[in-house]
Design a protein around this motif. Sequence first.
Motif, PDB file in Angstrom:
ATOM      1  N   GLU A  48       0.841  -1.191   0.000  1.00  0.00           N
ATOM      2  CA  GLU A  48       0.000   0.000   0.000  1.00  0.00           C
ATOM      3  C   GLU A  48       0.879   1.245   0.000  1.00  0.00           C
ATOM      4  O   GLU A  48       1.722   1.427   0.881  1.00  0.00           O
ATOM      5  N   VAL A  49       0.685   2.092  -0.994  1.00  0.00           N
ATOM      6  CA  VAL A  49       1.481   3.314  -1.119  1.00  0.00           C
ATOM      7  C   VAL A  49       0.639   4.503  -0.677  1.00  0.00           C
ATOM      8  O   VAL A  49      -0.440   4.760  -1.228  1.00  0.00           O
ATOM      9  N   ARG A  50       1.137   5.220   0.315  1.00  0.00           N
ATOM     10  CA  ARG A  50       0.448   6.401   0.825  1.00  0.00           C
ATOM     11  C   ARG A  50       1.302   7.644   0.602  1.00  0.00           C
ATOM     12  O   ARG A  50       2.518   7.569   0.659  1.00  0.00           O
ATOM     13  N   GLN A  51       0.635   8.767   0.365  1.00  0.00           N
ATOM     14  CA  GLN A  51       1.376  10.011   0.170  1.00  0.00           C
ATOM     15  C   GLN A  51       1.591  10.680   1.519  1.00  0.00           C
ATOM     16  O   GLN A  51       0.654  10.918   2.277  1.00  0.00           O
ATOM     17  N   GLY A  52       2.852  10.949   1.832  1.00  0.00           N
ATOM     18  CA  GLY A  52       3.181  11.605   3.090  1.00  0.00           C
ATOM     19  C   GLY A  52       4.416  12.455   2.911  1.00  0.00           C
ATOM     20  O   GLY A  52       5.439  11.972   2.430  1.00  0.00           O
ATOM     21  N   ASP A  53       4.329  13.716   3.293  1.00  0.00           N
ATOM     22  CA  ASP A  53       5.418  14.664   3.100  1.00  0.00           C
ATOM     23  C   ASP A  53       5.797  15.248   4.459  1.00  0.00           C
ATOM     24  O   ASP A  53       4.957  15.852   5.128  1.00  0.00           O
ATOM     25  N   PHE A  54       7.037  15.067   4.870  1.00  0.00           N
ATOM     26  CA  PHE A  54       7.493  15.578   6.170  1.00  0.00           C
ATOM     27  C   PHE A  54       7.317  17.095   6.281  1.00  0.00           C
ATOM     28  O   PHE A  54       7.279  17.637   7.382  1.00  0.00           O
ATOM     29  N   ASP A  55       7.237  17.785   5.149  1.00  0.00           N
ATOM     30  CA  ASP A  55       7.040  19.236   5.171  1.00  0.00           C
ATOM     31  C   ASP A  55       5.569  19.623   5.189  1.00  0.00           C
ATOM     32  O   ASP A  55       5.231  20.801   5.280  1.00  0.00           O
ATOM     33  N   LYS A  56       4.680  18.619   5.085  1.00  0.00           N
ATOM     34  CA  LYS A  56       3.237  18.877   5.086  1.00  0.00           C
ATOM     35  C   LYS A  56       2.579  17.973   6.122  1.00  0.00           C
ATOM     36  O   LYS A  56       2.126  16.862   5.812  1.00  0.00           O
ATOM     37  N   PRO A  57       2.558  18.428   7.395  1.00  0.00           N
ATOM     38  CA  PRO A  57       2.077  17.585   8.504  1.00  0.00           C
ATOM     39  C   PRO A  57       0.698  16.975   8.281  1.00  0.00           C
ATOM     40  O   PRO A  57       0.430  15.861   8.717  1.00  0.00           O
ATOM     41  N   GLU A  58      -0.161  17.699   7.570  1.00  0.00           N
ATOM     42  CA  GLU A  58      -1.524  17.203   7.375  1.00  0.00           C
ATOM     43  C   GLU A  58      -1.538  15.914   6.565  1.00  0.00           C
ATOM     44  O   GLU A  58      -2.449  15.080   6.730  1.00  0.00           O
ATOM     45  N   THR A  59      -0.533  15.719   5.715  1.00  0.00           N
ATOM     46  CA  THR A  59      -0.488  14.480   4.920  1.00  0.00           C
ATOM     47  C   THR A  59      -0.031  13.298   5.766  1.00  0.00           C
ATOM     48  O   THR A  59      -0.356  12.150   5.462  1.00  0.00           O
ATOM     49  N   LEU A  60       0.736  13.571   6.814  1.00  0.00           N
ATOM     50  CA  LEU A  60       1.334  12.492   7.597  1.00  0.00           C
ATOM     51  C   LEU A  60       0.326  11.789   8.504  1.00  0.00           C
ATOM     52  O   LEU A  60       0.402  10.579   8.696  1.00  0.00           O
ATOM     53  N   VAL A  61      -0.608  12.543   9.062  1.00  0.00           N
ATOM     54  CA  VAL A  61      -1.602  11.929   9.944  1.00  0.00           C
ATOM     55  C   VAL A  61      -2.402  10.882   9.176  1.00  0.00           C
ATOM     56  O   VAL A  61      -2.613   9.762   9.649  1.00  0.00           O
ATOM     57  N   ALA A  62      -2.811  11.234   7.971  1.00  0.00           N
ATOM     58  CA  ALA A  62      -3.552  10.277   7.137  1.00  0.00           C
ATOM     59  C   ALA A  62      -2.661   9.105   6.736  1.00  0.00           C
ATOM     60  O   ALA A  62      -3.100   7.948   6.744  1.00  0.00           O
ATOM     61  N   ALA A  63      -1.396   9.403   6.431  1.00  0.00           N
ATOM     62  CA  ALA A  63      -0.472   8.343   6.007  1.00  0.00           C
ATOM     63  C   ALA A  63      -0.230   7.338   7.121  1.00  0.00           C
ATOM     64  O   ALA A  63      -0.069   6.135   6.862  1.00  0.00           O
TER      65      ALA A  63
END
Length: 291
Positions: A48-63
Amino acid sequence: MKILVTGATGKLGSKVVETLLKTVPAEQVAVSVRNPEKAEGLKSGGVEVRQGDFDKPETLVAAFSGIDRLLIVSSSEVRLGGDEIRMRQHANAVAAAERAKVKFIAFTSAPNAEKSNFFLAPVYKATEEAIVKTGMPYSFLRNNWYLENEIGSIQAAMAGAPWITATGEGKVGWALRQDFAEATANVLTGNGHENTIYELSGKLMTHKELVSIIETILGKEIPFQQVNDDTYTEIMKGAGVPEAFLPMLSNTQKGIREGGLEVESDDLEKLLGRPAVPMKEALTQIISQIS
């Protein structure tokens, strides 16, 4: 159990995932990457590939949502102000893991992070402290130095250039990136690793000792030059090393000289369940790959 690896298209993260897939069903493995298109190969293999960017915290919670065991691979940020950026990126990842209620967090840290004067240590110390503060079970994987970091110097020596160093008699615990990855995968899949700190290191040796082994493999003498920090920086600059990398290279040399990587431990061997690949064998592998 669902395991997620950040930075899974990077040099270490990709090897961790590759190792995990040898013992864990693909559907139990997920990755968080900045650019999902770079992980198409993993996706086609059932990961499973999830999008997560350390510079965009909102993406990490979902990831990180629904993850039992998370590996945060430390940022390799080299932009101007890299330490501050890395600190913020790590803090974003830790905060997201806490918000996502991750059950276990592993972090690739630096040798002796809480006490070391090595230039990289403060970022890792702060990250470790942030993880402890969350109350989540953790494991800190304090990787010493990847042998692959020396490929540039090895290639230059193979072409007849001298080995230039400012490390003095400082010792390094080199090991292949694959060994660090395998040890990390074993922590992610094993039991009894809650609230642990592992100093992962190969056999300690100086640059001079390393070069001696390379000479044996190549069957030729390599000119060896110990220089001071300023001279080292000037030589690297003259060799075409980008300006942004020069402080990191110089600080690494100084840190090694001052004992920053001289941390003796058999934790790597324990986690692997075998000795690390012997240095001559490891260097032979690398030399055969770049020849």
